[in-house]
Design an enzyme around this catalytic site. Sequence first.
Site, PDB file in Angstrom:
ATOM      1  N   CYS A  85      50.906 -34.785  97.501  1.00  0.00           N
ATOM      2  CA  CYS A  85      51.139 -34.938  98.937  1.00  0.00           C
ATOM      3  C   CYS A  85      49.865 -34.668  99.723  1.00  0.00           C
ATOM      4  O   CYS A  85      49.588 -35.355 100.714  1.00  0.00           O
ATOM      5  CB  CYS A  85      52.257 -34.012  99.391  1.00  0.00           C
ATOM      6  SG  CYS A  85      53.868 -34.515  98.737  1.00  0.00           S
ATOM      7  N   GLU A 136      56.840 -34.856 102.243  1.00  0.00           N
ATOM      8  CA  GLU A 136      55.656 -35.366 102.937  1.00  0.00           C
ATOM      9  C   GLU A 136      55.464 -36.863 102.678  1.00  0.00           C
ATOM     10  O   GLU A 136      55.170 -37.631 103.603  1.00  0.00           O
ATOM     11  CB  GLU A 136      54.397 -34.609 102.477  1.00  0.00           C
ATOM     12  CG  GLU A 136      54.418 -33.117 102.790  1.00  0.00           C
ATOM     13  CD  GLU A 136      54.954 -32.285 101.646  1.00  0.00           C
ATOM     14  OE1 GLU A 136      55.850 -32.745 100.898  1.00  0.00           O
ATOM     15  OE2 GLU A 136      54.471 -31.137 101.487  1.00  0.00           O
ATOM     16  N   CYS A 168      51.935 -30.181  97.831  1.00  0.00           N
ATOM     17  CA  CYS A 168      51.454 -30.234  96.445  1.00  0.00           C
ATOM     18  C   CYS A 168      50.218 -31.139  96.420  1.00  0.00           C
ATOM     19  O   CYS A 168      49.931 -31.836  97.392  1.00  0.00           O
ATOM     20  CB  CYS A 168      52.558 -30.774  95.537  1.00  0.00           C
ATOM     21  SG  CYS A 168      52.799 -32.560  95.676  1.00  0.00           S
TER      22      CYS A 168
HETATM   23 ZN    ZN Z   1      54.431 -33.026  97.217  1.00  0.00          ZN
END
Ligand code: ZN
Length: 155
Positions: A86, A55, A83
């Site tokens: 991101c 990302e 995550c």
């Molecule tokens: Zn990430």
Amino acid sequence: MYQKSFMNIANQEALANVNGSDGGPFGCVIVKDGEIVSRAHNQVLVDRDPTAHGEITAIRKAGQVLDTHDLSGCELYTSAMPCPMCLSAIIWANIKQVYYGNTADDAAAIGFRDAAIYDFINDGLKGKMLTLSQHDRDMTIGAFKAYQTAQKKLY
Ligand SMILES: [Zn+2]
């Protein structure tokens, strides 16, 4: 509106990384007005950069392509739930629509820490993951006060 063809490209990016040396099996596509702006996969290993998730890499490329840090109007397709890093980058980029495939638990099952980081945040930043402590705000607040009176505002 969700389009499976874009998720398929994000998935192809992830699959291309399964046996490669670039990084983990994560892929991402950023779309604007039905057109692909950027596509990327995790490049943590090849770039020697722990922030080079799919990302983040796609956001960096999209910023260059569109010549702006503001990706308003873009949609992001990612092969896995972003995550926390991101997710934050997506929010900073003003992307309002994210489509993901695999879950954080799916990532944990193959050895990635996404779910553990979410747990750390949800538990009030307590635990063994890291120590976060505040110091010298009287010094650092000066830049914020100067920014308040500056002409240019980023957000
Ligand atoms: Zn990430």
